[in-house]
Design a protein around this motif. Structure first.
Motif, short mmCIF file in Angstrom:
data_model
loop_
_atom_site.label_atom_id
_atom_site.label_comp_id
_atom_site.label_asym_id
_atom_site.label_seq_id
_atom_site.Cartn_x
_atom_site.Cartn_y
_atom_site.Cartn_z
N PHE A 90 -11.83 8.65 45.13
CA PHE A 90 -11.00 9.60 45.83
C PHE A 90 -10.11 8.83 46.81
O PHE A 90 -10.61 8.25 47.76
CB PHE A 90 -11.86 10.61 46.60
N THR A 91 -8.81 8.78 46.55
CA THR A 91 -7.91 8.02 47.41
C THR A 91 -6.76 8.88 47.95
O THR A 91 -5.93 8.38 48.67
CB THR A 91 -7.32 6.83 46.64
N GLY B 180 -5.76 15.86 45.31
CA GLY B 180 -7.02 15.22 45.64
C GLY B 180 -8.10 16.23 45.99
O GLY B 180 -9.25 16.09 45.59
N LEU B 181 -7.72 17.28 46.74
CA LEU B 181 -8.68 18.33 47.10
C LEU B 181 -9.17 19.08 45.87
O LEU B 181 -10.34 19.47 45.78
CB LEU B 181 -8.05 19.30 48.09
N GLU C 180 -13.68 20.35 42.13
CA GLU C 180 -14.36 20.38 40.83
C GLU C 180 -15.63 19.54 40.87
O GLU C 180 -16.66 19.91 40.31
CB GLU C 180 -13.42 19.86 39.75
N PHE C 181 -15.56 18.40 41.56
CA PHE C 181 -16.72 17.51 41.61
C PHE C 181 -17.88 18.14 42.37
O PHE C 181 -19.05 17.96 42.03
CB PHE C 181 -16.33 16.18 42.26
N LEU C 182 -17.59 18.92 43.42
CA LEU C 182 -18.62 19.51 44.27
C LEU C 182 -19.21 20.79 43.70
O LEU C 182 -20.12 21.37 44.30
CB LEU C 182 -18.05 19.79 45.67
N PHE D 298 -15.52 12.81 54.09
CA PHE D 298 -15.27 13.75 55.18
C PHE D 298 -14.17 13.24 56.09
O PHE D 298 -13.31 14.00 56.57
CB PHE D 298 -16.57 13.95 55.97
N ALA D 299 -14.17 11.92 56.33
CA ALA D 299 -13.19 11.33 57.23
C ALA D 299 -11.78 11.39 56.68
O ALA D 299 -10.81 11.33 57.44
CB ALA D 299 -13.57 9.88 57.51
N ALA D 300 -11.65 11.50 55.35
CA ALA D 300 -10.33 11.49 54.74
C ALA D 300 -9.81 12.89 54.43
O ALA D 300 -8.68 13.05 53.96
CB ALA D 300 -10.37 10.67 53.44
N VAL D 301 -10.63 13.91 54.67
CA VAL D 301 -10.24 15.28 54.32
C VAL D 301 -9.86 16.05 55.57
O VAL D 301 -10.59 16.07 56.56
CB VAL D 301 -11.41 16.00 53.61
N THR D 302 -8.70 16.69 55.53
CA THR D 302 -8.37 17.64 56.58
C THR D 302 -9.06 18.95 56.24
O THR D 302 -9.43 19.18 55.09
CB THR D 302 -6.85 17.87 56.66
#
Length: 226
Positions: free
Chosen positions: A5-6, A13-14, A19-21, A40-44
């Motif tokens: 996830f980049t 990306g979300l 889908e993965f979760l 978590f750190a990369a997601v708003t």
């Protein structure tokens, strides 16, 4: 194949993370791990269009908040870095953030023996299903000839129809004059190609004892795929 996830700051990306979760509590299982902290750190904070991400985000936030007054800090994923209002201790930072040299997050790792076995079983099931679909049927017209004009044709037909096996269905029949008072039996049959060999049917059943008392020979008149 590893999944990274980049671009979790984008809708694409979300959507991948959504889908993965699906069906999962946390990224690596039922317990929160450094993988959750990194992502978590990369997601708003996600919107209503990503229910799985929102549920996961709230769960991770509830665990991290007592430890980190802000969000997870000092965590880098790809080119995205998270900034926090409070700095955690060096020990916590190492535990949750991992190495700063990580460029991508591998969510799956090496394939286990259980994964390989499950993949092989799925492949075998697909092949078996395909083979069943490919198994066709054929319609066969058979000439059954008696020994002479004194052969009881009714018993000859009974002898033919007495052959029973999976994939074989006898159909209509009629007597056809051959000459000199001799008649032959013409009979239809439907076979499942993978189960019945017409040659074996003739050689091993129709022209063998006790049926050869009435049947002198058999010929295939027509053979058509259904």
């Amino acid at each position: 194949m590893a999944i990274s996830f980049t671009d979790l700051h984008t809708e694409t990306g979300l959507r991948t993370l959504e889908e993965f979760l699906s069906g999962k509590t946390y990224i690596s299982g039922d317990q929160i791990s450094k993988d959750d902290v990194k992502v978590f750190a990369a997601v708003t904070k996600p919107g209503d269009g990503f229910p799985n991400v929102s549920r996961w985000y709230a769960s991770v936030s509830g665990v991290l908040s007592p430890r980190f007054p802000g969000e997870a800090l000092g965590v880098k994923i790809g080119s995205q870095a998270a900034v926090s209002a409070a700095a955690p201790s060096t020990e916590v930072s190492k535990e949750s953030a991992g190495s700063d040299d990580d460029d991508d997050l591998d969510l799956f790792g090496d394939e286990t023996e259980e994964d390989k076995k499950a993949a092989e079983e799925r492949e075998a099931a697909v092949k078996a299903s395909s083979k069943k679909k490919e198994s066709g049927k054929s319609s066969v017209l058979l000439d059954v000839k008696p020994w002479d004009d004194e052969t009881d044709m009714k018993k000859l037909e009974e002898a033919v129809r007495s052959v029973e096996m999976p994939g074989l269905l006898w159909g209509a029949s009629k007597l056809v004059p051959v000459g000199y008072g001799i008649k032959k039996l013409q009979i239809m049959m439907t076979i499942v190609d993978d189960l019945v060999s017409v040659d074996s049917l003739i050689e091993e059943y129709l022209t063998e004892e006790p049926r050869n008392e009435y049947i002198q020979s058999c010929d295939i008149v027509a053979f058509n795929k259904i």
